[in-house]
Design a protein around this motif. Structure first.
Motif, mmCIF file in Angstrom:
data_model
loop_
_atom_site.group_PDB
_atom_site.id
_atom_site.type_symbol
_atom_site.label_atom_id
_atom_site.label_comp_id
_atom_site.label_asym_id
_atom_site.label_seq_id
_atom_site.Cartn_x
_atom_site.Cartn_y
_atom_site.Cartn_z
ATOM 1 N N UNK A 1 -39.515 58.714 30.858
ATOM 2 C CA UNK A 1 -38.835 57.120 31.404
ATOM 3 C C UNK A 1 -38.102 56.534 29.754
ATOM 4 N N UNK A 2 -40.136 55.695 29.079
ATOM 5 C CA UNK A 2 -39.990 55.616 28.304
ATOM 6 C C UNK A 2 -38.693 56.660 27.131
ATOM 7 N N UNK A 3 -39.274 57.760 27.427
ATOM 8 C CA UNK A 3 -38.092 58.354 26.492
ATOM 9 C C UNK A 3 -36.616 59.219 26.913
ATOM 10 N N UNK A 4 -36.622 58.605 27.535
ATOM 11 C CA UNK A 4 -34.710 58.714 27.879
ATOM 12 C C UNK A 4 -34.371 56.734 27.758
ATOM 13 N N UNK A 5 -35.514 55.768 27.829
ATOM 14 C CA UNK A 5 -35.113 54.810 27.688
ATOM 15 C C UNK A 5 -34.597 53.960 26.097
ATOM 16 N N UNK A 6 -36.015 54.922 25.495
ATOM 17 C CA UNK A 6 -35.842 54.742 24.104
ATOM 18 C C UNK A 6 -33.975 55.603 23.104
ATOM 19 N N UNK A 7 -34.135 56.586 23.871
ATOM 20 C CA UNK A 7 -32.761 57.513 23.723
ATOM 21 C C UNK A 7 -31.588 56.735 23.878
ATOM 22 N N UNK A 8 -31.217 56.191 25.358
ATOM 23 C CA UNK A 8 -30.668 55.734 25.131
ATOM 24 C C UNK A 8 -30.884 53.941 25.039
ATOM 25 N N UNK A 9 -31.318 53.748 24.443
ATOM 26 C CA UNK A 9 -31.271 52.609 23.794
ATOM 27 C C UNK A 9 -31.693 50.512 24.589
ATOM 28 N N UNK A 10 -32.329 51.535 25.557
ATOM 29 C CA UNK A 10 -32.754 50.648 26.727
ATOM 30 C C UNK A 10 -33.389 48.893 26.087
ATOM 31 N N UNK A 11 -33.373 47.518 26.968
ATOM 32 C CA UNK A 11 -34.335 46.581 26.287
ATOM 33 C C UNK A 11 -35.728 46.727 26.238
ATOM 34 N N UNK A 12 -35.664 47.024 27.209
ATOM 35 C CA UNK A 12 -37.520 47.276 27.899
ATOM 36 C C UNK A 12 -37.825 47.669 29.365
ATOM 37 N N UNK A 13 -38.788 48.038 29.630
ATOM 38 C CA UNK A 13 -39.175 48.061 30.869
ATOM 39 C C UNK A 13 -39.734 48.224 31.002
ATOM 40 N N UNK A 14 -40.008 47.699 32.493
ATOM 41 C CA UNK A 14 -41.126 46.864 33.430
ATOM 42 C C UNK A 14 -41.664 47.849 34.349
ATOM 43 N N UNK A 15 -43.073 47.514 34.175
ATOM 44 C CA UNK A 15 -44.074 48.473 35.386
ATOM 45 C C UNK A 15 -44.594 47.327 36.259
ATOM 46 N N UNK A 16 -43.968 47.514 37.560
ATOM 47 C CA UNK A 16 -44.806 46.842 38.761
ATOM 48 C C UNK A 16 -46.044 47.746 38.944
#
Length: 174
Positions: free
Chosen positions: A45-60
């Motif tokens: 998910x982090x890899x896709x988030x970086x490729x698609x410009x996500x602001x951040x990832x929250x982990x619960x």
């Protein structure tokens, strides 16, 4: 402790320190991972988030995981850690985010839903679902990715990638 487990913990600790220097992506959406198993899905998910410009990832409630499958993306996308969903909900709502729960039975099909600029997408555990009762969070909208096969279930990292792509498609590249 097995050598592999020790190596993963050392790598995770080092990468988590590097994550403190991560900068938000070009888009205003965030991804929320709720109580996922600390296996391959989180770094993917982090890899896709970086490729698609996500602001951040929250982990619960997610413990150490092997960041190697992220191919360096864990150090580039800011990670926000929460003990429970309530804390994540409060933080994102205070920042003006609309939260969307991904649910195969969701009433809003992803392609037919206009996604606000400040969208947060919540993904639960593939076996157990969410760590919270969605009914306790008014305003939490349920999204579904249309599927046409018999299984009616996607791997969480694949589902997250589809949702991130749809957000970028709707809001354009930057």
């Amino acid at each position: 402790m097995k050598a592999r487990t020790k190596d993963i913990l050392l790598r995770y600790g080092k990468e988590r320190q590097r994550n403190l220097l991560a900068r938000p992506g070009v888009h205003d959406y965030v991804v929320v991972l709720d109580s996922l198993k600390p296996g391959f899905n989180i770094p993917k998910v982090f890899r896709s988030a970086e490729a698609l410009g996500a602001r951040e990832v929250h982990l619960i409630d997610i413990g150490p995981f092997d960041p190697a499958p992220a191919k360096g993306s864990f150090r580039k996308v800011p990670a926000r850690f929460h003990d429970n969903f309530q804390g994540c909900w409060d933080a994102l709502r205070a920042q003006g985010y609309d939260l969307f729960l991904l649910d195969p039975a969701g009433e809003n099909p992803l392609p037919a839903t206009a996604l606000p600029g400040k969208s947060a997408f919540v993904f639960g555990h593939e076996e157990w679902g969410f760590s919270f009762d969605p009914a306790n969070y008014p305003g939490l909208r349920r999204l579904a990715i249309p599927q046409y096969g018999q299984v009616q279930s996607l791997n969480v990292s694949i589902a997250a990638s589809i949702v991130m792509y749809e957000y970028v498609r709707q809001h354009g590249s930057r």
